[in-house]
Design a protein around this motif. Structure first.
Motif, PDB file in Angstrom:
ATOM      1  N   ARG A  31       1.028  -1.285  -0.355  1.00 32.85           N
ATOM      2  CA  ARG A  31       0.420   0.319   0.497  1.00 32.85           C
ATOM      3  C   ARG A  31       0.894   1.372  -0.106  1.00 32.85           C
ATOM      4  O   ARG A  31       0.697   2.255  -0.807  1.00 32.85           O
ATOM      5  CB  ARG A  31      -0.716   0.546   1.449  1.00 32.85           C
ATOM      6  N   ALA A  32       1.741   1.125   0.570  1.00 34.29           N
ATOM      7  CA  ALA A  32       2.815   2.697   0.369  1.00 34.29           C
ATOM      8  C   ALA A  32       3.532   2.676  -0.279  1.00 34.29           C
ATOM      9  O   ALA A  32       3.735   3.290  -0.811  1.00 34.29           O
ATOM     10  CB  ALA A  32       4.126   2.276   1.735  1.00 34.29           C
ATOM     11  N   ALA A  33       4.312   1.225  -0.973  1.00 35.90           N
ATOM     12  CA  ALA A  33       4.323   1.373  -2.726  1.00 35.90           C
ATOM     13  C   ALA A  33       3.714   1.913  -3.750  1.00 35.90           C
ATOM     14  O   ALA A  33       4.129   3.435  -4.402  1.00 35.90           O
ATOM     15  CB  ALA A  33       5.231   0.747  -3.038  1.00 35.90           C
ATOM     16  N   THR A  35       1.166   3.637  -2.987  1.00 30.05           N
ATOM     17  CA  THR A  35       0.375   5.406  -3.053  1.00 30.05           C
ATOM     18  C   THR A  35       1.496   6.555  -3.148  1.00 30.05           C
ATOM     19  O   THR A  35       1.239   7.537  -3.640  1.00 30.05           O
ATOM     20  CB  THR A  35       0.023   5.605  -0.889  1.00 30.05           C
ATOM     21  N   ILE A  36       2.642   6.226  -2.664  1.00 33.92           N
ATOM     22  CA  ILE A  36       4.136   6.851  -3.180  1.00 33.92           C
ATOM     23  C   ILE A  36       3.997   7.431  -4.398  1.00 33.92           C
ATOM     24  O   ILE A  36       4.737   7.952  -4.951  1.00 33.92           O
ATOM     25  CB  ILE A  36       5.384   6.353  -2.027  1.00 33.92           C
ATOM     26  N   LEU A  68      -0.972  12.576  -0.347  1.00 34.47           N
ATOM     27  CA  LEU A  68      -0.200  10.974  -0.585  1.00 34.47           C
ATOM     28  C   LEU A  68       1.277  10.665   0.305  1.00 34.47           C
ATOM     29  O   LEU A  68       0.985   9.439  -0.342  1.00 34.47           O
ATOM     30  CB  LEU A  68      -0.937  10.960  -1.547  1.00 34.47           C
ATOM     31  N   GLY A  72       2.073   7.532   2.720  1.00 37.70           N
ATOM     32  CA  GLY A  72       2.466   6.830   1.871  1.00 37.70           C
ATOM     33  C   GLY A  72       3.899   6.658   2.592  1.00 37.70           C
ATOM     34  O   GLY A  72       4.128   5.096   2.961  1.00 37.70           O
ATOM     35  N   LEU A  76       4.576   2.826   5.258  1.00 41.61           N
ATOM     36  CA  LEU A  76       5.947   2.642   5.067  1.00 41.61           C
ATOM     37  C   LEU A  76       6.621   1.867   6.855  1.00 41.61           C
ATOM     38  O   LEU A  76       6.937   1.581   6.285  1.00 41.61           O
ATOM     39  CB  LEU A  76       6.887   3.340   3.903  1.00 41.61           C
TER      40      LEU A  76
END
Length: 311
Positions: A31-33, A35-36, A68, A72, A76
Motif C-alpha cells: 500500500r505504501a509503495a 500510494t507513494i 499522498l 505513503g 511504509l
C-alpha cells in the motif's frame, strides 16, 4: 527528469511487490509503495500540468501529491515496524495515526494561506518566499524526516542482528533511509534560506536535492524489493538442499523400511503429497526408528550416521 525516474522506480517496486508479496497477509509495504508511486507520478511535470487544471488550476495537485506522500510514508513506517519485534516508543509515536492526522491538517491549513498563482511546476521556486509556503514545506518534510529516521533506526538494528545475505535488504534500507533524512534536512534548509532571502545559500544547497532524492528512492526501492527476493532465493536453495539430502538418504531409508515398515508404507499417498522438508523429516524419523527398535537389528556406517546428522 528526476521526478520521472523516481516515479518509474516506485512503479517498478509496486510491480515487484505484487509478484513477490502477493501471499503476505500484511499489505502495508505494498500500500505504501502504491500510494507513494501515485504521489511521485503527480510530480512529473507533464502529468502535473494535465491534472492540476482539472482541479481548478491553483496548484491543488501539489497538496494532493504531498498528502499522498505523507500517507505513503506512514504505511511504509508501519510496514517496517511490523517486520520486527523491536518497536521503541519513539518509533511507534512517529508512525502513529494521530501524528499523521495532525501533520495532514497542518499542511492543509498552511496551504490555504499561500497566495497561489496559476498551475506551475516550480511551486517552491515561485511561492517559496511566502512564510505560509515555508511552513507548508517544512511541516511536510519534518514529518517525512521523522518517519524516515524511525525507519533508519529499525533498518540499522536489523542489519546488526542479521547475517549473510539477510543483511543485504537491511543495508539497502539503511542507506536509503540515511539519504532520505539528508534529503529532508536539505529541503528544510532551502526553505529557510528562501524565506529569509539568502538566495546564494539556497542556490548552493539546491544542487544536492536531485541526487539525494534519486538515491533515497533508489536504495529504498532496492531494499524493499530485495526482501522478498532474498526470502524466495533462500527458500529455493533450502528446498534444493533438502531434496539432495533426501536423495542421499534414500538407499538407507529403503533398508530401514524393509526391516521395519513405517508410515510411508502404511499410507504412501500421504507420504507422496508432503513438502520436501516434511518428506525429509519422515525419512529421518523412520531411519532412526529402525536404529532404536530393540526387536530388529539395523546397523549403519559412520558415514551414514554423519549424513543422517547433517540431514
Amino acid at each position: 527528469m528526476i521526478q520521472t525516474l523516481v516515479a518509474t522506480l516506485m512503479w517498478a517496486l509496486v510491480a515487484s511487490l505484487l509478484i513477490f508479496r502477493r501471499k503476505r497477509t500484511d499489505r502495508s509495504i505494498t500500500r505504501a509503495a502504491f500510494t507513494i508511486a501515485i504521489a511521485m507520478t503527480l510530480n512529473v511535470d507533464g502529468i502535473y500540468t494535465a491534472v492540476d487544471p482539472l482541479l481548478g488550476g491553483t496548484n491543488i495537485a501539489t497538496l494532493i501529491a504531498d498528502a499522498l506522500l505523507m500517507v505513503g510514508l506512514f504505511f511504509l513506517g508501519r510496514g517496517v515496524m511490523k517486520t520486527g519485534e523491536y518497536r521503541p516508543r519513539l518509533v511507534r509515536a512517529a508512525v502513529s495515526t494521530p501524528v499523521l492526522l495532525v501533520a495532514l491538517l497542518a499542511i492543509t491549513a498552511a496551504f490555504l494561506f499561500i497566495d497561489r498563482g496559476p498551475t506551475t511546476t516550480q511551486f517552491m521556486n515561485d511561492f517559496g518566499a511566502q512564510p505560509a509556503t515555508t511552513a507548508y514545506s517544512i511541516i511536510t518534510f519534518v514529518y517525512g524526516g521523522i518517519v524516515i529516521a524511525a525507519m533508519l533506526t529499525l533498518a540499522a538494528r536489523r542489519y546488526r542482528h542479521s547475517a549473510g545475505v539477510q543483511r543485504l535488504p537491511a543495508a539497502l534500507l539503511t542507506l536509503g533511509s540515511a539519504f532520505g533524512v539528508a534529503l529532508c534536512l536539505a529541503v528544510i534548509v532551502m526553505d529557510i534560506a528562501h524565506v529569509t532571502g539568502r538566495l546564494g545559500f539556497l542556490h548552493a544547497v539546491q544542487p544536492a536535492y536531485g541526487p539525494l532524492s534519486l538515491l533515497t528512492f533508489l536504495f529504498l526501492c532496492a531494499g524493499f524489493a530485495a526482501q522478498p527476493a532474498v526470502r524466495r532465493a533462500q527458500h529455493y536453495l533450502r528446498d534444493k538442499r533438502t531434496a539432495a539430502l533426501a536423495a542421499q538418504l534414500e538407499s538407507l531409508w529403503n533398508r530401514a523400511t524393509q526391516v521395519r515398515p513405517g508410515l510411508s508404507q502404511a499410507d504412501p499417498l500421504a507420504a507422496s503429497t508432503e513438502d520436501p522438508e516434511g518428506h525429509l523429516h519422515r525419512v529421518i524419523v523412520e531411519i532412526r526408528d529402525a536404529m532404536i527398535d530393540p526387536r530388529i537389528t539395523f546397523d549403519i556406517s559412520a558415514e551414514d550416521r554423519d549424513l543422517l546428522q547433517r540431514a
